[in-house]
Design a protein around this motif. Structure first.
Motif, PDB file in Angstrom:
ATOM      1  N   GLY A   9      77.203  40.341   3.456  1.00  0.00           N
ATOM      2  CA  GLY A   9      76.336  40.788   4.538  1.00  0.00           C
ATOM      3  C   GLY A   9      75.270  41.691   3.945  1.00  0.00           C
ATOM      4  N   GLU A  10      74.092  41.703   4.519  1.00  0.00           N
ATOM      5  CA  GLU A  10      73.021  42.542   3.990  1.00  0.00           C
ATOM      6  C   GLU A  10      72.254  43.217   5.118  1.00  0.00           C
ATOM      7  N   ALA A  11      71.610  44.299   4.782  1.00  0.00           N
ATOM      8  CA  ALA A  11      70.718  45.010   5.714  1.00  0.00           C
ATOM      9  C   ALA A  11      69.587  45.579   4.879  1.00  0.00           C
ATOM     10  N   LEU A  12      68.363  45.168   5.184  1.00  0.00           N
ATOM     11  CA  LEU A  12      67.203  45.577   4.404  1.00  0.00           C
ATOM     12  C   LEU A  12      66.247  46.390   5.259  1.00  0.00           C
ATOM     13  N   GLY A  13      65.479  47.245   4.589  1.00  0.00           N
ATOM     14  CA  GLY A  13      64.401  47.943   5.269  1.00  0.00           C
ATOM     15  C   GLY A  13      63.293  46.988   5.662  1.00  0.00           C
ATOM     16  N   ASP A  14      62.310  47.500   6.352  1.00  0.00           N
ATOM     17  CA  ASP A  14      61.198  46.671   6.826  1.00  0.00           C
ATOM     18  C   ASP A  14      60.290  46.298   5.650  1.00  0.00           C
ATOM     19  N   PRO A  15      59.879  45.016   5.562  1.00  0.00           N
ATOM     20  CA  PRO A  15      59.052  44.596   4.431  1.00  0.00           C
ATOM     21  C   PRO A  15      57.594  44.997   4.602  1.00  0.00           C
ATOM     22  N   ALA A  16      56.948  45.255   3.473  1.00  0.00           N
ATOM     23  CA  ALA A  16      55.508  45.508   3.456  1.00  0.00           C
ATOM     24  C   ALA A  16      54.970  45.055   2.107  1.00  0.00           C
ATOM     25  N   PRO A  17      53.782  44.441   2.067  1.00  0.00           N
ATOM     26  CA  PRO A  17      53.188  44.088   0.779  1.00  0.00           C
ATOM     27  C   PRO A  17      52.926  45.341  -0.054  1.00  0.00           C
ATOM     28  N   VAL A  18      53.313  45.299  -1.299  1.00  0.00           N
ATOM     29  CA  VAL A  18      53.092  46.449  -2.181  1.00  0.00           C
ATOM     30  C   VAL A  18      51.611  46.808  -2.229  1.00  0.00           C
ATOM     31  N   ALA A  19      50.754  45.800  -2.288  1.00  0.00           N
ATOM     32  CA  ALA A  19      49.314  46.054  -2.390  1.00  0.00           C
ATOM     33  C   ALA A  19      48.782  46.838  -1.192  1.00  0.00           C
ATOM     34  N   ASP A  20      49.441  46.707  -0.035  1.00  0.00           N
ATOM     35  CA  ASP A  20      48.957  47.379   1.174  1.00  0.00           C
ATOM     36  C   ASP A  20      49.382  48.835   1.248  1.00  0.00           C
ATOM     37  N   VAL A  21      50.474  49.205   0.550  1.00  0.00           N
ATOM     38  CA  VAL A  21      51.025  50.562   0.733  1.00  0.00           C
ATOM     39  C   VAL A  21      51.057  51.383  -0.541  1.00  0.00           C
ATOM     40  N   VAL A  22      50.729  50.789  -1.676  1.00  0.00           N
ATOM     41  CA  VAL A  22      50.881  51.499  -2.948  1.00  0.00           C
ATOM     42  C   VAL A  22      50.060  52.780  -2.996  1.00  0.00           C
TER      43      VAL A  22
END
Length: 336
Positions: A9-22
């Protein structure tokens, strides 16, 4: 000691493009983009490590149709700090799940902890013949007050947890061996200098920051060649640990179907694959680029995703390979 992995089973944080938040994390944007990560997964501010761990654990238990009350052993493997000091997150997780009869174990050896957790299960099963079922959860939740997820190390740290149900005698995804090694010369790398017994937090003081890669460079007198030798040493030591694990499992590195590595930057993963004399395509490099570095959860995440995708076949041997601050190296061999 024979046991296999029944479910994940897995639980991940919310995805975001690295280029958008770096740019939120560093001014050296091009350096981070050069690591090769496409996505970062970040948990919401009110989501803690044990929240992620609980979600992943419930999904693994549901997939195994196993009530939490039937778990004999719970192992929580963490990378970063848990929500509180003077507090046992493994015991809290067992309580939240309703695993009232389970022994709870908390492991904290950074990025090697998920790989080592399976050795802990093997040891507990060997010394407690009444234990039939274990729940292993590997989790990473970046503590952003102290650790910059894109700047402290040359990696992009994601938040997430992966859980697996281990059952004595289960015939699939069977644990074979675990090998580990430690070199304490480097134990001070990334140390948080305030907050421990030697230097408690001071009232009103600014939050301290973990030591970063520049402190590592300072250790080597900012000499690029010394640092390069250190990087080679890390790879060479990891290969030796992998070879020892393979020898005990009766295989060679060349026989391994997959090497699931720390989800490091692209250059580091390629270097470690080459040191093992395998092509990068036989590693989890693509998963790393898409999901970031999940700390202690990297290897279980890779194993779960590859197995579910049908990329592993009966009889395949898979190496779960990790390196963590301490410095520790670890390798676990799983037979599909």
């Amino acid at each position: 000691m024979s046991f296999g992995l029944v479910s994940f089973g897995e639980a991940l944080g919310d995805p975001a493009p690295v280029a958008d938040v770096v740019a939120q994390y560093t001014d050296d944007v091009n350096r981070v983009l050069g690591y090769g990560y496409r996505q970062v997964h970040r948990a919401a501010p009110d989501v803690g490590l044990t929240d992620l761990a609980e979600r992943a654990a419930r999904r693994a238990l549901d997939a195994a149709t196993l009530p939490a009350a039937q778990v004999d052993l719970l192992v929580l493997a963490v990378t970063d700090l848990t929500e509180h000091l003077y507090w046992d997150a493994a015991a809290d997780l067992a309580y939240r799940l309703g695993a009232a009869g389970a022994e709870a174990v908390l492991l904290t050896q950074a990025c090697t902890t998920g790989v080592l957790s399976l050795d802990t299960v093997a040891g507990k099963f060997a010394t407690h013949p009444e234990y039939a079922t274990a729940l292993v959860v590997a989790a990473n939740r970046t503590c952003e007050a102290y650790w910059n997820r894109m700047d402290t190390q040359p990696m992009v740290f994601s938040d997430g947890a992966v859980a697996t149900v281990a059952r004595r005698g289960h015939p699939r995804l069977r644990w074979q061996v675990t090998e580990a090694a430690t070199d304490g010369r480097y134990a001070g790398f990334y140390r948080l200098d305030s907050g421990g017994a030697a230097a408690p937090f001071a009232p009103g003081a600014e939050p301290p920051a973990a030591r970063d890669v520049w402190h590592v460079m300072e250790f080597f007198d900012y000499d690029p060649e010394q640092f390069a030798q250190y990087a080679r040493h890390l790879d060479e030591r990891m290969v030796r640990v992998t070879e020892r694990a393979c020898e005990r499992a009766g295989v060679t590195v060349a026989d391994l179907a997959r090497l699931i590595l720390v989800a490091d930057n692209e250059r580091a993963m390629t270097s470690l694959a080459e040191a093992h004399k395998v092509p990068p395509e036989r590693t989890n490099r693509e998963l790393a680029a898409e999901y970031g570095h999940l700390g202690a959860a990297d290897q279980l995440f890779g194993l779960s995703r590859l197995f579910d995708a049908g990329e592993l076949h009966d009889g395949d041997r898979v190496a779960l390979i990790s390196l963590g601050r301490g410095t520790h190296w670890a390798c676990t061999i799983i037979e599909v």
